[in-house]
Structure formats: C-alpha cells, structure tokens
Design an enzyme around this catalytic site. Structure first.
Site, mmCIF file in Angstrom:
data_model
loop_
_atom_site.group_PDB
_atom_site.id
_atom_site.type_symbol
_atom_site.label_atom_id
_atom_site.label_comp_id
_atom_site.label_asym_id
_atom_site.label_seq_id
_atom_site.Cartn_x
_atom_site.Cartn_y
_atom_site.Cartn_z
ATOM 1 N N ASP A 1 0.859 -1.171 0.000
ATOM 2 C CA ASP A 1 0.000 0.000 0.000
ATOM 3 C C ASP A 1 0.903 1.231 0.000
ATOM 4 O O ASP A 1 1.766 1.368 0.869
ATOM 5 C CB ASP A 1 -0.873 -0.022 1.267
ATOM 6 C CG ASP A 1 -2.260 0.497 1.011
ATOM 7 O OD1 ASP A 1 -2.367 1.593 0.440
ATOM 8 O OD2 ASP A 1 -3.237 -0.175 1.393
ATOM 9 N N HIS B 1 -11.255 -2.718 3.433
ATOM 10 C CA HIS B 1 -11.142 -2.337 4.838
ATOM 11 C C HIS B 1 -11.882 -1.049 5.167
ATOM 12 O O HIS B 1 -11.921 -0.646 6.328
ATOM 13 C CB HIS B 1 -9.657 -2.180 5.184
ATOM 14 C CG HIS B 1 -9.036 -1.044 4.431
ATOM 15 N ND1 HIS B 1 -8.864 -1.074 3.060
ATOM 16 C CD2 HIS B 1 -8.585 0.167 4.838
ATOM 17 C CE1 HIS B 1 -8.329 0.075 2.675
ATOM 18 N NE2 HIS B 1 -8.147 0.842 3.730
ATOM 19 N N ASP B 2 -12.421 -0.370 4.165
ATOM 20 C CA ASP B 2 -13.145 0.887 4.389
ATOM 21 C C ASP B 2 -14.656 0.710 4.267
ATOM 22 O O ASP B 2 -15.390 1.703 4.285
ATOM 23 C CB ASP B 2 -12.716 1.934 3.353
ATOM 24 C CG ASP B 2 -11.293 2.408 3.558
ATOM 25 O OD1 ASP B 2 -10.806 2.351 4.701
ATOM 26 O OD2 ASP B 2 -10.681 2.838 2.561
ATOM 27 N N ASP C 1 -2.949 4.738 -2.287
ATOM 28 C CA ASP C 1 -3.955 5.376 -1.451
ATOM 29 C C ASP C 1 -4.300 6.776 -1.952
ATOM 30 O O ASP C 1 -3.390 7.574 -2.208
ATOM 31 C CB ASP C 1 -3.381 5.464 -0.029
ATOM 32 C CG ASP C 1 -4.415 5.824 1.009
ATOM 33 O OD1 ASP C 1 -5.318 5.007 1.223
ATOM 34 O OD2 ASP C 1 -4.307 6.916 1.604
ATOM 35 N N GLU D 1 -6.355 4.403 -5.855
ATOM 36 C CA GLU D 1 -7.641 4.647 -5.199
ATOM 37 C C GLU D 1 -8.078 6.075 -5.525
ATOM 38 O O GLU D 1 -7.299 7.007 -5.340
ATOM 39 C CB GLU D 1 -7.497 4.457 -3.686
ATOM 40 C CG GLU D 1 -8.833 4.487 -2.971
ATOM 41 C CD GLU D 1 -8.729 4.847 -1.498
ATOM 42 O OE1 GLU D 1 -9.635 4.481 -0.744
ATOM 43 O OE2 GLU D 1 -7.757 5.525 -1.103
HETATM 44 C C1 GLC Z 1 -7.892 5.592 2.021
HETATM 45 C C2 GLC Z 1 -7.769 4.386 2.912
HETATM 46 C C3 GLC Z 1 -8.429 4.672 4.215
HETATM 47 C C4 GLC Z 1 -7.750 5.858 4.856
HETATM 48 C C5 GLC Z 1 -7.686 7.055 3.900
HETATM 49 C C6 GLC Z 1 -6.710 8.062 4.359
HETATM 50 O O1 GLC Z 1 -9.191 5.868 1.696
HETATM 51 O O2 GLC Z 1 -8.295 3.260 2.271
HETATM 52 O O3 GLC Z 1 -8.431 3.565 5.074
HETATM 53 O O4 GLC Z 1 -8.418 6.226 6.009
HETATM 54 O O5 GLC Z 1 -7.269 6.680 2.617
HETATM 55 O O6 GLC Z 1 -5.398 7.580 4.206
#
Ligand code: GLC
Ligand code: CA
Length: 604
Positions: A113, A362-363, A219, A277
């Site tokens: 990640d 995980h979100d 991320d 992402e």
């Molecule tokens: C992404 C991650 C999440 C995190 C956010 C800030 O969305 O998946 O878990 O809180 O970024 O880093």
C-alpha cells in the site's frame, strides 16, 4: 504540459491486450486483523506467512497488504511514520523478506500500500518541516499563514472540511502557520508541487521494488495535486463553518503530470501491478478517472472507483460534492447497481480502459450484509451470488479477507465502544454535537445515526479473521485488538474448508472457473433487462464464446424467459443451487431465492 489522452483520442492498440495482472486474483490482507503469530493481539507478518498455503489453495495470485509501515496507527497505518521500516507490531524488515520469499516461492506476488498523499505527523519529514519556517523540509508540506475575521479572530487559511470531520487545517503555534490535512490532524498532506518530495517518493518506491515488491495500491492518489491558491469551497450548509473542498483537490490540475512522472521514474522500469484509489469523484464526473488508466497515458493499470460504494449513501443535493465517508444509509435499488456496473463494464473499452473489481475492503461494510442478505436462511446463498457477480465481470478481481467465508457486519447489539475506527467515532461525536446545538438540549435522538453506523462503518470489515472454533477464532492466543464477531463458531475457515457446499469452497471453484474461461475476464459485457428490480442478468462475449449470468437479488422465486437472449444450447458452469444443466433458446427458468447461475455456450 504533459499529454493527457481522453476518450475522444484513441490512438493505441487493441482493447483486449492480455496481461498477467488483468487475469490475476488479488487478495487484500488487513494485517492487524489477519493472523497473530505471537499472542500480542495484533496480526503480523509471521502470521501471514503461515497462511500463504491457504491463499494459494484459494486461487490467489497477488496479495495486497494494507500498510505495515512504522506508524502510530491513528488511522490504522494509513498514517506512516517511516516508509522504509515495518511497524514493530507487524514485525521487522527481515520478516518482510521472509514473507516475500514465501510468496514468490508459491508463484504469487505481493503489492504494498503506497500512502503518499500524506504522512504521519510523526514522520521525520514532518517533524523537520514543522520545526521552523527556514527548515529545508518546510515546503515538503502545505503551510499557510492564518486568516483573520473582522473581529480579529484567527481562522484557517480556507474553509475546507477534513474528510474525518472538522477543519482540514491545523494551527501550529511554533511557527504561527497552519498545515493542511485532508484526513486527520495526524495525517499532514505532502506538497507534491515540490520536486524534492516527488524524488523522495520515487526513491522509496524503487527501494521497495528492489527488495522484491511486485506492485502498489496507491492510497487516495487522485488527491495529490491541489488547485493553486487553495480557494474556499462552495458553501453547502450555511450552518457549518467547513465545507467539502474536493473540487479543489480531487483529480487536480497536475495529477496526471505527477503520475506520468512516477510511471517514467518507477513503474515503467518494472513489470508491476498498480491500482490507484480515486475517491471524491462525483457520479457526473466519473469520466475524469479514465485518463489514469488509458494505456496511452502511461499512468496506472487501473483505479478503484467509488461509484458502487456510494450506492447506499444519501443522494447528493444539487451542486453538492460526494462525501465518501458519509455513514448515513439509504436503501438502494437493484436497477441503480445495474446502471453503475453497466457503465464501468462498458466504459472506454475500445480504448483499453481496465476495471478493478471489488465490493468489499477495509473501508466498507461486509458485502454479504450490504449487497446480499445476511440472515441465516440466505447468508450462504447470497454470498455465493455475490461471488458470481464479481467473478463474471471484466476486470482484475479483488477479494477482501473474510469475504471468501461470508463474514458479515458486527451484531447490532454491539455498543459503540466496540467500534474502533476514528472515522466512526468522529462522525458520531460530530452528529451528536450538531444535534445538541440545533435542538438546544442534551438528550437527542441518534437512532438514525446508529443505524447508519450499523450498516456502513469501516469497523465491520476490520474484525479479526475467523479461522476456527477456538477462543478468539484462532486469530490470536492473546486478547484481540478488536472484538471477534460473535458468529465465529459457526462461520470460520476451518469448518468451511471441509464442507463442499461452503462459501469458501464455492469461491475456490468460482476462481478456477474464471481462470479456465478467458471470456469471464476479457469478454464484452451486455446488460439484459436494465430496469428489472429483482434479476440482474447479462451476457459476456468473446469471439464465439457466450456466457449468460442470471442473478436473483430477491427471496422470491421468479421466472425468467430466455427468449432471444441466447441463440444456442448453453451449459451450466456455476450455480448456488442444483439447476438445469442445459438451457435452450426460448426456454424459461425459475430462479429461487438468491439463486445465481452462469451458463456458457461453445466454451470448455
Ligand atoms: C484511504 C484508505 C483509508 C484511509 C484514507 C486516508 O481511503 O483506504 O483507510 O483512512 O485513505 O489515508
Ligand atoms: Ca502479533
């Protein structure tokens, strides 16, 4: 200016170019909750090592590890204090070396990640940066002087709201300036406009690749370029001081330039798998995500778009931007899901756009609770149906830990104290304060907020993995950092491995079928009966091979007439009941509650 190709300009190769990362099955591990090898209650790298055979057996090609770097875990590791070290809770760099060796020995790959929109405030770069205005690292983060209102009160430099509540700016007394944090105050945003920051990031990436890492999940990578001048966000709610500013930082002006540079300096030099992402992109602006993926742009392999993930959020009002962290919940219609899936399955295909398929991470809440039906009667059936939904779409498939055994949301009788995620906790506090202020009393009704949390909190996906029937589900011999879901005695890997009718067995079979039939990865998608609110039906076609997918998203039996949707005999390759092996054009099938079937014509 770097060249950014949009859909209009299609100047490159065939859409269905094969690539190993396109047909790969990626399994996401949330390390803290996966497997604890030393009884301290936190999952760790050595724990993962003991489960590699399990993953290989499932059919996994690539493992994606959520962050394991040194971190105070303010946002569970998405706040990194040292990019080149492992947090002691997870192990050491030597443990990582052992892990990557074990992964490679089994013919699998491992992606890390990459969290580079922000660091932890405990990262040495930030410690230096905040130490003084003259520090060479000052400009590695986004610092601005305060503003003052008419009465002389000190205010943040603009009105942006943090994704995790409150202002997106934190005041630093030492230098009388504010720093920007789109997420927590403990997650200061890096200043990507500074070439030294970019150099440091690329060096770090190359370092991980040289150590053996096979790719990156990036991320919130679409937030790295902010609009110059950092203008105030449009005022959405006149009662609120801070407003979503994502129009000024999501898919910003130089983001493609930076990712192309990263591609040139790191990605293009190796055969990696990359996925970005890309939150905060409103439904009407989804085309903004296409350039990240088009092969001619030389950026990323694919992106995690959020459209399906937003399907149960309140509809944004006119002019409002999306709030990806919104924990309020709304009932969604199947036709909405179909529309979203259809859009992405057909988006930019001729130009080489490639999808990342996921319905859980995980979100997000657990998919069987969110998109299926997690009641005892339907849980297994609907989890299998969701496996079919994902494994029969075009794209690279991502499976989240526990999804393969149908793990579900935490029980509704768990109190708020069992929820550990800072996002959940801040959301609750914020709503409580807001209501108390609005109504002028302490005793306010929060039942709708609680209901939203029970449907959507990130905590649901973060409970420990359920391995077996022993205390704490075999996750740890100590006290788990987060409570194990109460249902683990009946829902765990061990019992499902030995049960031919389990969700785990079904997933394994489904992944095998996907790999045996290229049409499932590469075929063209055609949606059937778009407005039907109970059956999700589509075909996939590659050359002479046709696949028909029929998914009943309801409890009622329902008839589906095959009319001219098919033109020859089709043979069953996947199903969660024991239905007709063969179907003919013009025939009719009856789908039972949550039944899914996949048929093929001219296939293997
Ligand atoms: C992404 C991650 C999440 C995190 C956010 C800030 O969305 O998946 O878990 O809180 O970024 O880093
Ligand atoms: Ca441990």
């Amino acid at each position: 200016m770097s060249k950014v190709t949009t859909l209009v300009d299609s100047t490159f190769g065939p859409p269905l170019d094969r690539a190993w990362w396109k047909s790969a099955v990626v399994y996401q591990i949330y390390p803290i909750s996966f497997c604890d090898s030393n009884g301290d209650g936190f999952g760790d790298l050595n724990g993962i090592l003991t489960k590699l055979d399990y993953l290989k057996d499932l059919g996994v090609d690539v493992i994606w590890l959520s962050p394991i770097y040194k971190s105070p875990l303010a946002d569970m590791g998405y706040d990194i204090a040292d990019y080149c070290d492992i947090d002691p809770r997870y192990g050491t760099l030597q443990d990582w070396d052992k892990l990557i060796e074990g992964v490679h020995q089994r013919g699998m790959k491992l992606m890390m990640d990459l969290v580079v929109n922000h660091t932890s405030d405990e990262h040495d770069w930030f410690i230096q940066s905040r130490s003084g205005k003259d520090n060479p690292k000052r400009d590695w983060y986004v610092w601005r002087p305060p503003k003052y209102d008419a009465k002389g009160n000190r205010k943040p430099p603009n009105n942006w709201k943090s994704a995790f509540q409150g202002s997106a700016w934190e005041y630093d007394e030492n230098t009388d300036e504010y720093y920007l944090h789109i997420y927590l105050t403990k997650q200061p945003d890096l200043n990507w406009d500074n070439p030294k920051v970019r150099d440091a990031v690329y060096d770090m990436m190359n370092w991980w690749v040289s150590r053996g890492c096979d790719g990156f999940r990036m991320d919130v990578i679409n937030l790295i370029s902010k609009v110059e001048g950092l203008p105030d966000a449009p005022i959405i709610d006149p009662n609120s001081e801070y407003h979503p500013g994502s129009v000024y930082y999501a898919n910003g002006p130089r983001v493609h330039e930076y990712i192309q540079e990263m591609n040139k300096r790191v990605l293009s030099k190796h055969d990696l798998i990359t996925v970005g992402e890309t939150p905060f992109t409103p439904p009407t602006a989804q085309h903004a995500l296409i350039p990240y993926v088009l092969p001619s742009n030389n950026e990323l392999n694919m992106v995690f778009q959020f459209e399906l993930m937003g399907i149960d959020a309140p509809l944004p009002q006119e002019g409002q931007t999306v709030d990806d962290q919104d924990l309020k919940w709304r009932q969604w219609e199947l036709s909405e899901m179909k529309q979203v899936v259809n859009r992405w399955q057909t988006f930019g295909r001729d130009e080489g756009f490639w999808n990342a398929l996921y319905i859980e991470n995980h979100d997000r809440a657990r998919s069987v609770s969110r998109f299926g039906n997690d009641s005892p009667q339907w849980r297994t059936l609907s989890a299998k149906l969701l496996a079919m939904l994902q494994a029969t779409q075009s794209g690279t498939l991502y499976v989240y830990q526990g999804e393969e055994i149908g793990m579900k949301n935490v029980p509704t009788d768990w109190g708020l104290e069992e929820y550990k995620d800072v996002c959940t906790i801040n959301f609750w506090k914020d709503m409580l304060n807001q209501r108390r202020k609005e109504l002028g009393k302490n005793d306010v009704d929060m039942s709708d907020i609680l209901e939203g949390i029970q449907h959507k909190a990130r905590d649901h996906a973060r409970t420990p993995m359920q391995w077996d029937t022993s205390l704490h589900s075999g996750f740890t011999t100590g006290i788990p950092w987060m409570r194990v879901n109460d249902d683990y005695v009946d829902w765990n890997v061990q019992s499902q491995l030995s049960d031919p009718s389990s969700i785990r067995t079904f997933w394994k079979n489904t992944l095998r079928v996907r790999k045996e039939n290229e049409v499932l990865t590469y075929g063209d998608f055609k949606l059937l009966r778009p407005s039907h609110e109970q059956i999700f039906a589509y075909t996939r076609t590659l050359d002479q091979i046709v696949v028909l997918v029929l998914l009943n998203f309801g409890e009622e039996n329902i008839e589906f007439s095959l009319s001219d949707d098919i033109n020859g005999t089709m043979r069953l390759i996947l199903g969660n009941y024991t239905p007709e092996e063969l179907i003919q054009p013009g025939g009719t099938v009856i789908l039972h509650g949550w039944e899914g079937r996949v048929y093929i014509q001219n296939g293997r």
